[in-house]
Write an enzyme that holds these catalytic residues in place. Structure first.
Site, mmCIF file in Angstrom:
data_model
loop_
_atom_site.group_PDB
_atom_site.id
_atom_site.type_symbol
_atom_site.label_atom_id
_atom_site.label_comp_id
_atom_site.label_asym_id
_atom_site.label_seq_id
_atom_site.Cartn_x
_atom_site.Cartn_y
_atom_site.Cartn_z
ATOM 1 N N GLY A 46 0.859 -1.179 -0.114
ATOM 2 C CA GLY A 46 -0.103 -0.011 0.081
ATOM 3 C C GLY A 46 0.769 1.246 0.071
ATOM 4 O O GLY A 46 0.271 2.283 -0.369
ATOM 5 N N GLU A 101 3.713 4.201 5.972
ATOM 6 C CA GLU A 101 2.569 3.475 6.074
ATOM 7 C C GLU A 101 1.608 4.340 4.966
ATOM 8 O O GLU A 101 1.444 5.449 5.069
ATOM 9 C CB GLU A 101 2.057 3.100 7.435
ATOM 10 C CG GLU A 101 0.595 2.386 7.291
ATOM 11 C CD GLU A 101 0.626 1.139 6.697
ATOM 12 O OE1 GLU A 101 1.358 0.801 5.683
ATOM 13 O OE2 GLU A 101 0.180 0.226 7.590
ATOM 14 N N ASP A 105 -5.442 2.153 10.706
ATOM 15 C CA ASP A 105 -7.111 1.792 10.867
ATOM 16 C C ASP A 105 -7.025 1.385 12.417
ATOM 17 O O ASP A 105 -7.059 2.335 13.233
ATOM 18 C CB ASP A 105 -7.477 0.729 10.085
ATOM 19 C CG ASP A 105 -8.906 0.455 9.947
ATOM 20 O OD1 ASP A 105 -9.835 1.177 10.081
ATOM 21 O OD2 ASP A 105 -9.290 -0.730 10.084
ATOM 22 N N THR A 106 -6.989 0.074 12.634
ATOM 23 C CA THR A 106 -7.369 -0.208 14.220
ATOM 24 C C THR A 106 -5.970 -0.030 15.005
ATOM 25 O O THR A 106 -6.024 -0.021 16.079
ATOM 26 C CB THR A 106 -7.405 -1.867 14.225
ATOM 27 O OG1 THR A 106 -6.442 -2.528 13.552
ATOM 28 C CG2 THR A 106 -8.831 -2.107 13.538
ATOM 29 N N THR A 109 -1.645 -3.462 12.951
ATOM 30 C CA THR A 109 -0.346 -3.667 11.861
ATOM 31 C C THR A 109 0.658 -2.970 12.577
ATOM 32 O O THR A 109 1.830 -3.741 12.593
ATOM 33 C CB THR A 109 -0.805 -3.272 10.549
ATOM 34 O OG1 THR A 109 -2.102 -3.649 10.109
ATOM 35 C CG2 THR A 109 0.346 -3.799 9.573
ATOM 36 N N LEU A 110 0.629 -1.873 12.621
ATOM 37 C CA LEU A 110 1.823 -0.899 12.901
ATOM 38 C C LEU A 110 2.294 -1.380 14.596
ATOM 39 O O LEU A 110 3.609 -0.947 14.534
ATOM 40 C CB LEU A 110 1.541 0.722 12.876
ATOM 41 C CG LEU A 110 1.774 1.100 11.594
ATOM 42 C CD1 LEU A 110 1.423 2.698 11.476
ATOM 43 C CD2 LEU A 110 3.269 1.167 11.012
ATOM 44 N N ASP A 161 -5.460 -0.446 -2.379
ATOM 45 C CA ASP A 161 -6.344 -1.256 -3.099
ATOM 46 C C ASP A 161 -7.490 -1.802 -2.522
ATOM 47 O O ASP A 161 -7.945 -1.564 -1.499
ATOM 48 C CB ASP A 161 -5.560 -2.469 -3.438
ATOM 49 C CG ASP A 161 -5.643 -3.598 -2.379
ATOM 50 O OD1 ASP A 161 -5.227 -3.339 -1.263
ATOM 51 O OD2 ASP A 161 -6.069 -4.618 -2.643
HETATM 52 P P1 5GP Z 1 -4.783 -1.646 10.869
HETATM 53 O O1 5GP Z 1 -3.864 -2.905 11.212
HETATM 54 O O2 5GP Z 1 -4.401 -0.309 11.453
HETATM 55 O O3 5GP Z 1 -6.172 -1.834 11.406
HETATM 56 O O4 5GP Z 1 -4.728 -1.750 9.367
HETATM 57 C C1 5GP Z 1 -3.693 -1.148 8.544
HETATM 58 C C2 5GP Z 1 -3.985 -1.585 7.024
HETATM 59 O O5 5GP Z 1 -5.199 -1.951 6.975
HETATM 60 C C3 5GP Z 1 -3.367 -0.777 6.051
HETATM 61 O O6 5GP Z 1 -2.011 -0.832 5.989
HETATM 62 C C4 5GP Z 1 -4.153 -1.175 4.943
HETATM 63 O O7 5GP Z 1 -3.535 -2.252 4.284
HETATM 64 C C5 5GP Z 1 -5.375 -1.539 5.422
HETATM 65 N N1 5GP Z 1 -6.329 -0.723 5.472
HETATM 66 C C6 5GP Z 1 -6.950 0.109 6.550
HETATM 67 N N2 5GP Z 1 -8.010 0.787 6.144
HETATM 68 C C7 5GP Z 1 -8.102 0.886 5.001
HETATM 69 C C8 5GP Z 1 -8.800 1.283 3.879
HETATM 70 O O8 5GP Z 1 -9.514 2.007 4.038
HETATM 71 N N3 5GP Z 1 -8.831 0.796 2.507
HETATM 72 C C9 5GP Z 1 -7.829 -0.139 2.126
HETATM 73 N N4 5GP Z 1 -7.913 -0.688 1.099
HETATM 74 N N5 5GP Z 1 -7.058 -0.811 3.214
HETATM 75 C C10 5GP Z 1 -7.220 -0.236 4.461
#
Ligand code: 5GP
Length: 179
Positions: A46, A101, A105-106, A109-110, A161
């Site tokens: 991404g 990055e 979102d949550t 991942t980071l 994506d």
């Molecule tokens: P987290 O672990 O913070 O929930 O998610 C991070 C990862 O989720 C990002 O690197 C990305 O790949 C994916 N992600 C989070 N929000 C979105 C979104 O709105 N669209 C897409 N395509 N991927 C997202």
């Protein structure tokens, strides 16, 4: 993929202008910090477009590396079980690390990536994300640079994506599901 269309959320010019601002702040920070060795790590896939535009404006000696963490796959739901699918090629011991990055979102991942990289004893770890959805955060992650805070929308474009579509767009769009 469900039936959907996309709508522009952040146009190209705004994305580019903000990246210029972030690059200036980042340069200022690491110059001030007298960083001996800075490695910029892009989280694939991404962040590839953001990473390319950002590093071209970093007037600093840097190394570049990439890491792939498990992601949504073809879903639009985040997974708590984050794994490293492709590790860094180089060492980060004693270096300043800047993680680049696409979107937080949550925070799972980071948080996990930070934890794993921290065990390798870098001099510092900082995070720069293009997009942030603060209302979705479930675990706290310190983020030094945020391009845009956005509402809870599923977004695509500029590297991001939906089931591998839309990564090539030079703007950020939101996905609107249709009945
Ligand atoms: P987290 O672990 O913070 O929930 O998610 C991070 C990862 O989720 C990002 O690197 C990305 O790949 C994916 N992600 C989070 N929000 C979105 C979104 O709105 N669209 C897409 N395509 N991927 C997202």
């Amino acid at each position: 993929m469900k039936k959907h269309h996309i709508e522009i959320l952040i146009p190209r010019q705004e994305v580019q202008q903000r990246i210029g601002e972030l690059a200036k702040e980042i340069c200022h920070f690491y110059r001030h910090n007298r960083s001996p060795k800075l490695v910029v790590i892009g989280l694939l896939r991404g962040s590839f477009m953001f990473m390319a535009d950002l590093v071209r404006q970093l007037d600093l000696p840097i190394e570049i590396d990439f890491l792939t963490a498990s992601s949504y796959g073809s879903n639009t739901e985040s997974s708590r079980d984050v794994k490293i699918l492709k590790d860094l090629d180089g060492e980060i011991y004693g270096k300043d690390v800047l993680i680049v990055e696409d979107i937080i979102d949550t925070g799972f991942t980071l948080n996990k990536v930070r934890e794993i990289l921290n065990l390798r004893e870098p001099r510092s770890i900082s995070i720069c994300t293009l997009l942030d959805k603060p209302s979705r955060r479930e675990v706290e992650v310190p983020v030094e640079w945020v391009g845009f805070a956005i509402p809870d929308e599923f977004v695509v474009g500029y590297g991001i994506d939906y089931a591998q579509h839309y990564r090539h767009l030079d703007y950020i769009a939101k996905v609107v599901l249709e009945e």
